[in-house]
Design a protein around this motif. Structure first.
Motif, mmCIF file in Angstrom:
data_model
loop_
_atom_site.group_PDB
_atom_site.id
_atom_site.type_symbol
_atom_site.label_atom_id
_atom_site.label_comp_id
_atom_site.label_asym_id
_atom_site.label_seq_id
_atom_site.Cartn_x
_atom_site.Cartn_y
_atom_site.Cartn_z
ATOM 1 N N VAL A 1 -14.267 10.851 2.236
ATOM 2 C CA VAL A 1 -13.063 10.738 1.397
ATOM 3 C C VAL A 1 -11.818 10.646 2.269
ATOM 4 O O VAL A 1 -10.916 9.836 2.026
ATOM 5 N N ALA A 2 -11.775 11.488 3.318
ATOM 6 C CA ALA A 2 -10.611 11.457 4.204
ATOM 7 C C ALA A 2 -10.498 10.121 4.920
ATOM 8 O O ALA A 2 -9.392 9.565 5.059
ATOM 9 N N ASN A 3 -11.636 9.573 5.375
ATOM 10 C CA ASN A 3 -11.601 8.287 6.073
ATOM 11 C C ASN A 3 -11.182 7.150 5.148
ATOM 12 O O ASN A 3 -10.382 6.297 5.525
ATOM 13 N N VAL A 4 -11.739 7.157 3.932
ATOM 14 C CA VAL A 4 -11.356 6.105 2.979
ATOM 15 C C VAL A 4 -9.867 6.193 2.668
ATOM 16 O O VAL A 4 -9.159 5.170 2.636
ATOM 17 N N SER A 5 -9.385 7.407 2.452
ATOM 18 C CA SER A 5 -7.960 7.581 2.156
ATOM 19 C C SER A 5 -7.109 7.082 3.309
ATOM 20 O O SER A 5 -6.094 6.400 3.109
ATOM 21 N N HIS A 6 -7.518 7.404 4.521
ATOM 22 C CA HIS A 6 -6.744 6.978 5.690
ATOM 23 C C HIS A 6 -6.786 5.460 5.862
ATOM 24 O O HIS A 6 -5.758 4.826 6.144
ATOM 25 N N GLU A 7 -7.991 4.888 5.689
ATOM 26 C CA GLU A 7 -8.125 3.444 5.875
ATOM 27 C C GLU A 7 -7.326 2.672 4.831
ATOM 28 O O GLU A 7 -6.811 1.589 5.110
ATOM 29 N N LEU A 8 -7.236 3.207 3.623
ATOM 30 C CA LEU A 8 -6.464 2.525 2.582
ATOM 31 C C LEU A 8 -4.963 2.799 2.707
ATOM 32 O O LEU A 8 -4.141 1.941 2.367
ATOM 33 N N LYS A 9 -4.631 3.978 3.188
ATOM 34 C CA LYS A 9 -3.211 4.350 3.252
ATOM 35 C C LYS A 9 -2.436 3.468 4.223
ATOM 36 O O LYS A 9 -1.302 3.063 3.943
ATOM 37 N N THR A 10 -3.039 3.149 5.375
ATOM 38 C CA THR A 10 -2.316 2.377 6.398
ATOM 39 C C THR A 10 -1.909 0.992 5.891
ATOM 40 O O THR A 10 -0.718 0.645 5.938
ATOM 41 N N PRO A 11 -2.850 0.171 5.407
ATOM 42 C CA PRO A 11 -2.402 -1.149 4.905
ATOM 43 C C PRO A 11 -1.572 -1.045 3.638
ATOM 44 O O PRO A 11 -0.675 -1.852 3.420
ATOM 45 N N LEU A 12 -1.877 -0.024 2.795
ATOM 46 C CA LEU A 12 -1.112 0.108 1.561
ATOM 47 C C LEU A 12 0.347 0.453 1.867
ATOM 48 O O LEU A 12 1.273 -0.046 1.197
ATOM 49 N N THR A 13 0.581 1.279 2.868
ATOM 50 C CA THR A 13 1.957 1.603 3.262
ATOM 51 C C THR A 13 2.688 0.356 3.720
ATOM 52 O O THR A 13 3.870 0.140 3.388
ATOM 53 N N SER A 14 2.007 -0.498 4.494
ATOM 54 C CA SER A 14 2.625 -1.741 4.949
ATOM 55 C C SER A 14 2.949 -2.653 3.772
ATOM 56 O O SER A 14 4.032 -3.251 3.700
ATOM 57 N N VAL A 15 1.990 -2.746 2.826
ATOM 58 C CA VAL A 15 2.223 -3.612 1.654
ATOM 59 C C VAL A 15 3.435 -3.133 0.874
ATOM 60 O O VAL A 15 4.315 -3.921 0.487
ATOM 61 N N VAL A 16 3.507 -1.818 0.626
ATOM 62 C CA VAL A 16 4.628 -1.276 -0.135
ATOM 63 C C VAL A 16 5.949 -1.509 0.605
ATOM 64 O O VAL A 16 6.965 -1.899 0.008
#
Length: 452
Positions: free
Chosen positions: A223-238
Protein backbone atom coordinates in the motif's frame (compact mmCIF):
# COMPACT_ATOMS: atom_id res chain seq x y z
CA UNK A 1 -12.53 -79.15 53.74
CA UNK A 2 -14.33 -76.77 56.04
CA UNK A 3 -17.17 -76.59 53.55
CA UNK A 4 -17.52 -80.40 53.51
CA UNK A 5 -17.57 -80.51 57.33
CA UNK A 6 -20.28 -77.91 57.42
CA UNK A 7 -22.35 -79.84 54.88
CA UNK A 8 -21.88 -83.04 56.90
CA UNK A 9 -22.76 -81.44 60.26
CA UNK A 10 -25.83 -79.81 58.80
CA UNK A 11 -27.03 -83.11 57.31
CA UNK A 12 -26.32 -84.96 60.58
CA UNK A 13 -28.30 -82.39 62.54
CA UNK A 14 -31.22 -82.84 60.19
CA UNK A 15 -31.10 -86.64 60.56
CA UNK A 16 -30.86 -86.46 64.34
CA UNK A 17 -33.84 -84.14 64.52
CA UNK A 18 -35.73 -86.48 62.19
CA UNK A 19 -34.74 -89.47 64.34
CA UNK A 20 -36.01 -88.04 67.61
CA UNK A 21 -39.15 -86.72 65.93
CA UNK A 22 -39.90 -90.18 64.56
CA UNK A 23 -39.15 -91.86 67.86
CA UNK A 24 -41.42 -89.72 69.91
CA UNK A 25 -44.10 -89.64 67.25
CA UNK A 26 -44.11 -93.37 66.36
CA UNK A 27 -43.25 -94.53 69.97
CA UNK A 28 -41.03 -97.36 68.74
CA UNK A 29 -39.98 -100.25 71.03
CA UNK A 30 -36.35 -101.01 71.86
CA UNK A 31 -35.85 -103.22 68.82
CA UNK A 32 -37.27 -100.56 66.50
CA UNK A 33 -35.14 -97.89 68.12
CA UNK A 34 -32.01 -99.98 67.65
CA UNK A 35 -32.87 -100.60 64.02
CA UNK A 36 -33.56 -96.95 63.43
CA UNK A 37 -30.30 -95.97 65.10
CA UNK A 38 -28.43 -98.45 62.90
CA UNK A 39 -30.03 -96.97 59.78
CA UNK A 40 -29.22 -93.46 60.95
CA UNK A 41 -25.59 -94.41 61.58
CA UNK A 42 -25.31 -95.96 58.12
CA UNK A 43 -26.74 -92.88 56.51
CA UNK A 44 -24.29 -90.68 58.38
CA UNK A 45 -21.39 -92.89 57.28
CA UNK A 46 -22.49 -92.55 53.62
CA UNK A 47 -23.20 -88.83 54.01
CA UNK A 48 -19.62 -87.90 54.92
CA UNK A 49 -17.93 -88.81 51.56
CA UNK A 50 -20.89 -87.41 49.65
CA UNK A 51 -20.52 -84.11 51.52
CA UNK A 52 -16.81 -84.08 50.77
CA UNK A 53 -17.48 -84.67 47.06
CA UNK A 54 -20.13 -81.93 46.79
CA UNK A 55 -18.01 -79.48 48.76
CA UNK A 56 -14.97 -80.28 46.57
CA UNK A 57 -16.86 -79.50 43.38
CA UNK A 58 -18.22 -76.24 44.80
CA UNK A 59 -14.79 -75.21 46.06
CA UNK A 60 -13.24 -75.93 42.64
CA UNK A 61 -15.90 -73.83 40.88
CA UNK A 62 -15.49 -70.97 43.33
CA UNK A 63 -11.70 -71.22 43.03
CA UNK A 64 -11.95 -70.90 39.25
CA UNK A 65 -14.25 -67.90 39.65
CA UNK A 66 -11.83 -66.29 42.11
CA UNK A 67 -8.87 -66.88 39.76
CA UNK A 68 -10.86 -65.42 36.86
CA UNK A 69 -11.67 -62.29 38.85
CA UNK A 70 -7.98 -61.98 39.83
CA UNK A 71 -6.94 -62.27 36.16
CA UNK A 72 -9.46 -59.60 35.19
CA UNK A 73 -8.10 -57.35 37.91
CA UNK A 74 -4.55 -57.90 36.61
CA UNK A 75 -5.52 -57.03 33.00
CA UNK A 76 -6.37 -60.43 31.48
CA UNK A 77 -9.81 -59.74 30.03
CA UNK A 78 -10.39 -63.15 28.45
CA UNK A 79 -10.63 -65.60 31.39
CA UNK A 80 -13.37 -67.72 29.71
CA UNK A 81 -14.76 -69.55 32.77
CA UNK A 82 -17.84 -70.94 31.10
CA UNK A 83 -20.89 -72.43 32.89
CA UNK A 84 -18.87 -74.58 35.37
CA UNK A 85 -21.01 -76.53 37.80
CA UNK A 86 -24.74 -76.08 38.02
CA UNK A 87 -27.29 -73.74 39.46
CA UNK A 88 -25.96 -70.63 41.17
CA UNK A 89 -22.31 -71.56 40.57
CA UNK A 90 -22.88 -71.84 36.82
CA UNK A 91 -24.74 -68.53 36.86
CA UNK A 92 -21.77 -66.95 38.64
CA UNK A 93 -19.37 -68.21 35.94
CA UNK A 94 -21.57 -66.84 33.16
CA UNK A 95 -21.86 -63.51 34.99
CA UNK A 96 -18.06 -63.26 35.29
CA UNK A 97 -17.69 -64.03 31.57
CA UNK A 98 -20.20 -61.29 30.68
CA UNK A 99 -18.43 -58.86 32.98
CA UNK A 100 -15.07 -59.68 31.36
CA UNK A 101 -16.57 -59.15 27.87
CA UNK A 102 -18.04 -55.80 28.83
CA UNK A 103 -14.79 -54.66 30.44
CA UNK A 104 -12.84 -55.82 27.37
CA UNK A 105 -15.15 -53.86 25.06
CA UNK A 106 -14.86 -50.72 27.15
CA UNK A 107 -11.08 -51.04 27.28
CA UNK A 108 -10.93 -51.44 23.48
CA UNK A 109 -13.10 -48.35 22.99
CA UNK A 110 -10.97 -46.43 25.47
CA UNK A 111 -7.75 -47.51 23.70
CA UNK A 112 -9.13 -46.45 20.30
CA UNK A 113 -10.17 -43.07 21.68
CA UNK A 114 -6.80 -42.68 23.38
CA UNK A 115 -5.02 -43.55 20.12
CA UNK A 116 -7.13 -41.04 18.18
CA UNK A 117 -6.44 -38.34 20.76
CA UNK A 118 -2.74 -39.15 20.68
CA UNK A 119 -2.61 -38.83 16.88
CA UNK A 120 -4.54 -35.57 17.07
CA UNK A 121 -2.33 -34.28 19.88
CA UNK A 122 0.89 -35.16 18.06
CA UNK A 123 -0.40 -33.83 14.73
CA UNK A 124 -1.30 -30.37 15.97
CA UNK A 125 0.62 -27.54 14.32
CA UNK A 126 0.29 -25.54 17.53
CA UNK A 127 2.61 -26.30 20.41
CA UNK A 128 0.66 -27.73 23.37
CA UNK A 129 1.88 -28.66 26.84
CA UNK A 130 0.36 -29.56 30.21
CA UNK A 131 2.05 -28.08 33.26
CA UNK A 132 1.63 -29.64 36.70
CA UNK A 133 1.11 -27.79 39.99
CA UNK A 134 4.87 -27.53 40.56
CA UNK A 135 5.48 -25.82 37.22
CA UNK A 136 6.95 -28.86 35.44
CA UNK A 137 5.96 -30.14 31.99
CA UNK A 138 3.94 -33.33 32.39
CA UNK A 139 3.04 -33.84 28.72
CA UNK A 140 3.72 -32.01 25.45
CA UNK A 141 3.42 -32.58 21.70
CA UNK A 142 6.18 -32.51 19.03
CA UNK A 143 5.22 -28.98 17.94
CA UNK A 144 5.94 -27.72 21.46
CA UNK A 145 9.34 -29.43 21.31
CA UNK A 146 10.07 -27.71 17.98
CA UNK A 147 9.37 -24.34 19.58
CA UNK A 148 11.58 -25.28 22.52
CA UNK A 149 14.30 -26.39 20.11
CA UNK A 150 14.94 -29.61 22.00
CA UNK A 151 13.36 -32.82 23.21
CA UNK A 152 11.28 -32.06 26.28
CA UNK A 153 11.20 -34.82 28.86
CA UNK A 154 8.49 -34.91 31.54
CA UNK A 155 9.68 -32.94 34.52
CA UNK A 156 11.33 -30.09 32.56
CA UNK A 157 10.64 -26.61 33.89
CA UNK A 158 9.10 -24.15 31.43
CA UNK A 159 11.43 -21.34 32.50
CA UNK A 160 14.45 -23.33 31.27
CA UNK A 161 12.96 -24.12 27.85
CA UNK A 162 12.37 -20.59 26.53
CA UNK A 163 14.36 -17.40 26.77
CA UNK A 164 11.19 -15.32 26.67
CA UNK A 165 10.28 -14.50 30.30
CA UNK A 166 6.68 -13.84 29.27
CA UNK A 167 5.97 -17.56 28.84
CA UNK A 168 7.11 -18.52 32.34
CA UNK A 169 5.19 -15.58 33.83
CA UNK A 170 2.02 -16.58 31.97
CA UNK A 171 2.33 -20.18 33.19
CA UNK A 172 2.75 -19.03 36.80
CA UNK A 173 -0.32 -16.79 36.42
CA UNK A 174 -2.33 -19.71 34.98
CA UNK A 175 -1.33 -21.89 37.93
CA UNK A 176 -2.83 -19.18 40.15
CA UNK A 177 -6.08 -19.33 38.16
CA UNK A 178 -5.45 -16.42 35.73
CA UNK A 179 -5.73 -16.79 31.96
CA UNK A 180 -3.17 -14.99 29.77
CA UNK A 181 -2.86 -14.36 26.03
CA UNK A 182 0.06 -12.44 24.53
CA UNK A 183 2.41 -12.27 21.54
CA UNK A 184 5.99 -13.27 22.26
CA UNK A 185 9.12 -13.43 20.14
CA UNK A 186 10.86 -16.80 19.85
CA UNK A 187 13.97 -16.22 17.78
CA UNK A 188 12.85 -14.75 14.46
CA UNK A 189 9.28 -15.97 14.90
CA UNK A 190 6.22 -14.26 16.35
CA UNK A 191 4.10 -16.59 18.50
CA UNK A 192 0.69 -16.15 20.07
CA UNK A 193 1.02 -17.66 23.55
CA UNK A 194 -2.09 -18.69 25.53
CA UNK A 195 -1.93 -20.03 29.09
CA UNK A 196 -5.05 -21.30 30.85
CA UNK A 197 -5.66 -22.92 34.26
CA UNK A 198 -6.00 -26.69 34.04
CA UNK A 199 -6.84 -28.73 37.13
CA UNK A 200 -4.17 -27.70 39.63
CA UNK A 201 -1.68 -26.71 36.93
CA UNK A 202 -1.87 -25.02 33.53
CA UNK A 203 -2.15 -25.69 29.81
CA UNK A 204 -0.08 -23.65 27.37
CA UNK A 205 -0.65 -23.25 23.61
CA UNK A 206 1.86 -21.71 21.16
CA UNK A 207 0.41 -20.58 17.79
CA UNK A 208 2.72 -19.38 15.00
CA UNK A 209 1.88 -15.87 13.76
CA UNK A 210 5.06 -15.37 11.75
CA UNK A 211 3.53 -15.82 8.29
CA UNK A 212 0.50 -13.70 9.18
CA UNK A 213 2.63 -10.85 10.50
CA UNK A 214 4.90 -11.11 7.47
CA UNK A 215 1.92 -10.92 5.12
CA UNK A 216 0.61 -7.92 7.03
CA UNK A 217 3.99 -6.29 6.55
CA UNK A 218 3.94 -7.08 2.84
CA UNK A 219 0.47 -5.60 2.57
CA UNK A 220 1.52 -2.43 4.38
CA UNK A 221 4.60 -2.12 2.19
CA UNK A 222 2.52 -2.71 -0.91
CA UNK A 223 0.00 0.00 0.00
CA UNK A 224 2.82 2.39 0.88
CA UNK A 225 4.64 1.67 -2.39
CA UNK A 226 1.51 2.09 -4.50
CA UNK A 227 0.71 5.35 -2.73
CA UNK A 228 4.24 6.62 -3.28
CA UNK A 229 4.37 5.54 -6.92
CA UNK A 230 1.06 7.26 -7.65
CA UNK A 231 1.76 10.35 -5.57
CA UNK A 232 4.88 11.41 -7.51
CA UNK A 233 3.33 11.62 -11.00
CA UNK A 234 0.01 12.80 -9.59
CA UNK A 235 1.73 15.73 -7.87
CA UNK A 236 3.37 16.68 -11.17
CA UNK A 237 0.04 16.43 -13.02
CA UNK A 238 -1.71 18.63 -10.47
CA UNK A 239 1.11 21.19 -10.48
CA UNK A 240 1.29 21.56 -14.24
CA UNK A 241 -2.51 21.53 -14.55
CA UNK A 242 -2.77 24.36 -12.01
CA UNK A 243 -0.21 26.37 -13.95
CA UNK A 244 -2.20 25.86 -17.16
CA UNK A 245 -5.45 26.77 -15.38
CA UNK A 246 -3.95 30.02 -14.06
CA UNK A 247 -3.14 31.11 -17.62
CA UNK A 248 -0.49 33.62 -18.55
CA UNK A 249 1.71 31.00 -20.25
CA UNK A 250 2.99 31.36 -23.78
CA UNK A 251 2.33 28.65 -26.31
CA UNK A 252 5.71 26.94 -25.90
CA UNK A 253 5.39 26.63 -22.10
CA UNK A 254 1.80 25.50 -22.38
CA UNK A 255 2.78 22.71 -24.81
CA UNK A 256 5.67 21.70 -22.56
CA UNK A 257 3.39 21.53 -19.50
CA UNK A 258 0.82 19.56 -21.48
CA UNK A 259 3.50 17.05 -22.54
CA UNK A 260 4.59 16.65 -18.94
CA UNK A 261 1.00 16.07 -17.85
CA UNK A 262 0.61 13.47 -20.58
CA UNK A 263 3.88 11.77 -19.61
CA UNK A 264 2.94 11.50 -15.94
CA UNK A 265 -0.62 10.42 -16.71
CA UNK A 266 0.77 7.71 -19.00
CA UNK A 267 3.08 6.57 -16.23
CA UNK A 268 0.12 6.27 -13.85
CA UNK A 269 -1.81 4.35 -16.48
CA UNK A 270 1.07 1.88 -16.88
CA UNK A 271 1.24 1.49 -13.11
CA UNK A 272 -2.49 0.81 -12.82
CA UNK A 273 -2.34 -1.65 -15.72
CA UNK A 274 0.56 -3.50 -14.09
CA UNK A 275 -1.25 -3.57 -10.76
CA UNK A 276 -4.34 -5.05 -12.39
CA UNK A 277 -2.22 -7.68 -14.17
CA UNK A 278 -0.39 -8.57 -10.96
CA UNK A 279 -3.63 -8.81 -8.99
CA UNK A 280 -5.11 -11.09 -11.64
CA UNK A 281 -2.07 -13.37 -11.57
CA UNK A 282 -1.70 -13.55 -7.80
CA UNK A 283 -5.40 -14.26 -7.27
CA UNK A 284 -5.10 -17.41 -9.37
CA UNK A 285 -8.02 -16.39 -11.57
CA UNK A 286 -5.83 -16.36 -14.69
CA UNK A 287 -4.60 -19.49 -16.40
CA UNK A 288 -2.71 -19.76 -19.70
CA UNK A 289 -4.32 -20.88 -22.95
CA UNK A 290 -1.28 -22.47 -24.56
CA UNK A 291 -0.62 -23.17 -28.21
CA UNK A 292 2.46 -23.72 -30.37
CA UNK A 293 4.28 -20.37 -30.60
CA UNK A 294 7.66 -19.22 -31.92
CA UNK A 295 9.48 -17.36 -29.14
CA UNK A 296 11.91 -15.87 -31.66
CA UNK A 297 9.09 -14.43 -33.76
CA UNK A 298 7.41 -13.02 -30.64
CA UNK A 299 10.72 -11.39 -29.61
CA UNK A 300 11.07 -9.66 -33.00
CA UNK A 301 7.44 -8.53 -32.88
CA UNK A 302 7.77 -7.24 -29.29
CA UNK A 303 10.90 -5.28 -30.24
CA UNK A 304 8.95 -3.35 -32.83
CA UNK A 305 6.31 -2.37 -30.26
CA UNK A 306 8.75 -0.73 -27.83
CA UNK A 307 8.47 3.01 -27.30
CA UNK A 308 9.90 5.35 -29.97
CA UNK A 309 12.46 6.59 -27.40
CA UNK A 310 13.90 3.07 -27.16
CA UNK A 311 13.97 2.53 -30.89
CA UNK A 312 15.61 5.92 -31.39
CA UNK A 313 18.57 4.93 -29.20
CA UNK A 314 20.13 2.92 -32.06
CA UNK A 315 19.90 -0.34 -30.15
CA UNK A 316 20.32 -3.68 -31.93
CA UNK A 317 18.37 -6.88 -31.26
CA UNK A 318 19.95 -10.26 -32.05
CA UNK A 319 17.73 -13.36 -31.95
CA UNK A 320 19.44 -16.75 -32.18
CA UNK A 321 18.92 -20.39 -31.35
CA UNK A 322 16.20 -22.87 -32.14
CA UNK A 323 13.06 -21.97 -34.06
CA UNK A 324 11.15 -24.92 -32.62
CA UNK A 325 7.79 -23.87 -31.22
CA UNK A 326 7.13 -23.64 -27.49
CA UNK A 327 3.84 -24.57 -25.84
CA UNK A 328 2.66 -21.32 -24.27
CA UNK A 329 0.03 -18.61 -24.15
CA UNK A 330 1.09 -16.18 -26.93
CA UNK A 331 -0.29 -13.04 -25.23
CA UNK A 332 1.42 -13.86 -21.94
CA UNK A 333 4.77 -14.66 -23.57
CA UNK A 334 4.50 -11.50 -25.65
CA UNK A 335 4.17 -9.48 -22.44
CA UNK A 336 7.04 -11.39 -20.82
CA UNK A 337 9.41 -10.77 -23.74
CA UNK A 338 8.35 -7.15 -24.08
CA UNK A 339 9.00 -6.46 -20.38
CA UNK A 340 12.43 -8.08 -20.51
CA UNK A 341 13.42 -6.28 -23.73
CA UNK A 342 12.19 -2.98 -22.31
CA UNK A 343 14.32 -3.49 -19.17
CA UNK A 344 17.35 -4.43 -21.25
CA UNK A 345 16.91 -1.37 -23.46
CA UNK A 346 16.69 0.99 -20.47
CA UNK A 347 20.13 -0.06 -19.25
CA UNK A 348 22.01 -0.43 -22.55
CA UNK A 349 23.62 3.02 -22.61
CA UNK A 350 27.17 1.94 -23.32
CA UNK A 351 26.61 -1.10 -25.59
CA UNK A 352 23.70 -1.11 -28.05
CA UNK A 353 23.54 -4.90 -28.48
CA UNK A 354 20.66 -6.84 -26.90
CA UNK A 355 20.34 -10.57 -27.52
CA UNK A 356 17.63 -13.19 -27.23
CA UNK A 357 18.83 -16.78 -27.33
CA UNK A 358 16.51 -19.82 -27.37
CA UNK A 359 17.72 -23.36 -26.61
CA UNK A 360 15.73 -26.60 -26.31
CA UNK A 361 16.41 -30.01 -24.81
CA UNK A 362 13.25 -31.50 -26.32
CA UNK A 363 11.29 -31.04 -23.12
CA UNK A 364 11.78 -27.40 -22.19
CA UNK A 365 13.00 -24.33 -24.00
CA UNK A 366 15.37 -21.96 -22.21
CA UNK A 367 15.04 -18.34 -23.28
CA UNK A 368 17.80 -15.87 -22.37
CA UNK A 369 17.47 -12.09 -22.73
CA UNK A 370 20.87 -10.41 -22.29
CA UNK A 371 22.20 -6.88 -22.25
CA UNK A 372 25.67 -5.42 -21.75
CA UNK A 373 24.67 -2.74 -19.32
CA UNK A 374 26.07 -1.90 -15.88
CA UNK A 375 24.91 -5.16 -14.31
CA UNK A 376 23.39 -5.81 -10.86
CA UNK A 377 25.19 -6.35 -7.57
CA UNK A 378 24.77 -9.82 -6.06
CA UNK A 379 22.97 -8.37 -3.01
CA UNK A 380 20.12 -7.28 -5.29
CA UNK A 381 19.89 -10.32 -7.58
CA UNK A 382 17.62 -12.42 -5.33
CA UNK A 383 15.16 -9.55 -4.81
CA UNK A 384 14.66 -8.16 -8.29
CA UNK A 385 11.46 -10.21 -8.77
CA UNK A 386 9.80 -8.62 -5.72
CA UNK A 387 7.07 -6.06 -6.27
CA UNK A 388 8.35 -2.47 -6.44
CA UNK A 389 11.94 -3.55 -5.76
CA UNK A 390 14.39 -1.40 -7.69
CA UNK A 391 18.17 -1.69 -7.84
CA UNK A 392 18.43 2.03 -8.62
CA UNK A 393 15.07 3.63 -7.73
CA UNK A 394 15.85 7.12 -9.01
CA UNK A 395 17.13 5.87 -12.37
CA UNK A 396 14.28 3.40 -12.78
CA UNK A 397 11.59 6.03 -12.17
CA UNK A 398 13.36 8.49 -14.46
CA UNK A 399 13.20 5.92 -17.24
CA UNK A 400 9.52 5.19 -16.70
CA UNK A 401 9.68 1.84 -14.87
CA UNK A 402 6.86 0.84 -12.51
CA UNK A 403 8.84 -1.67 -10.45
CA UNK A 404 6.31 -4.43 -11.19
CA UNK A 405 7.52 -5.75 -14.54
CA UNK A 406 9.76 -8.57 -13.32
CA UNK A 407 7.21 -9.66 -10.72
CA UNK A 408 4.60 -9.99 -13.48
CA UNK A 409 7.07 -11.86 -15.68
CA UNK A 410 7.81 -14.33 -12.89
CA UNK A 411 4.11 -15.09 -12.36
CA UNK A 412 3.49 -15.59 -16.09
CA UNK A 413 6.43 -18.01 -16.43
CA UNK A 414 5.51 -20.05 -13.35
CA UNK A 415 1.91 -20.30 -14.56
CA UNK A 416 3.31 -22.22 -17.56
CA UNK A 417 5.19 -24.65 -15.31
CA UNK A 418 8.51 -22.96 -16.01
CA UNK A 419 11.25 -21.37 -13.96
CA UNK A 420 12.94 -17.99 -14.08
CA UNK A 421 16.26 -16.64 -12.88
CA UNK A 422 18.80 -13.87 -13.34
CA UNK A 423 22.56 -13.84 -13.81
CA UNK A 424 24.48 -10.59 -13.60
CA UNK A 425 28.01 -9.30 -13.12
CA UNK A 426 28.73 -5.67 -12.34
CA UNK A 427 30.11 -3.94 -15.41
CA UNK A 428 29.42 -6.91 -17.70
CA UNK A 429 25.66 -6.89 -18.19
CA UNK A 430 22.67 -8.95 -17.12
CA UNK A 431 20.94 -12.07 -18.42
CA UNK A 432 17.38 -12.95 -17.44
CA UNK A 433 16.43 -16.52 -18.34
CA UNK A 434 13.21 -18.49 -18.19
CA UNK A 435 11.93 -21.86 -19.35
CA UNK A 436 8.81 -22.89 -21.26
CA UNK A 437 7.49 -26.33 -22.25
CA UNK A 438 8.57 -27.43 -25.72
CA UNK A 439 5.65 -28.10 -28.06
CA UNK A 440 7.28 -31.40 -29.07
CA UNK A 441 6.39 -32.78 -25.65
CA UNK A 442 2.72 -32.97 -26.64
CA UNK A 443 3.36 -36.06 -28.72
CA UNK A 444 4.75 -37.94 -25.71
CA UNK A 445 2.02 -36.65 -23.35
CA UNK A 446 4.53 -35.83 -20.62
CA UNK A 447 3.57 -33.73 -17.62
CA UNK A 448 4.65 -30.13 -17.30
CA UNK A 449 7.18 -30.71 -14.54
CA UNK A 450 9.74 -28.03 -13.78
CA UNK A 451 13.28 -28.84 -14.97
CA UNK A 452 16.09 -28.91 -12.45
Amino acid sequence: MRLATRFFLAAAAVLVVAYFAARFTLRLDATGVAAEAAVLGGILLLLWPASRLVARRIELALGEAREAVDRIASGDLDPSIGPTGSGSVASLGRAIDRMAGQVRHRVEVSERESSDLSVLFDGLEDGLAFIDREGFVSLCNPAFERWAGREVAPGARVGTLFRSPGIAEAVNAARRGESTTAEVELGENTVLMSARPHRSGAIIVLHDLTVMRRLEGVRRDFVANVSHELKTPLTSVVGFAEALADGGLDADHARDFARRILSNATRMRYLVDDLLDLSLLESGSWSPEPEAVSVGAIAREAWETLSPKVRAADLNLHVSGTERPAWADPDAIRQVIRNLLDNAARYSDEDPDISVRIESDGRFQRVEVSDRGPGIASVHVERVFERFYRVDPARSRARGGTGLGLSIVKHFVEAHGGRIGIESVLGHGTTVWFTLPDAARLSSREGLDVPA
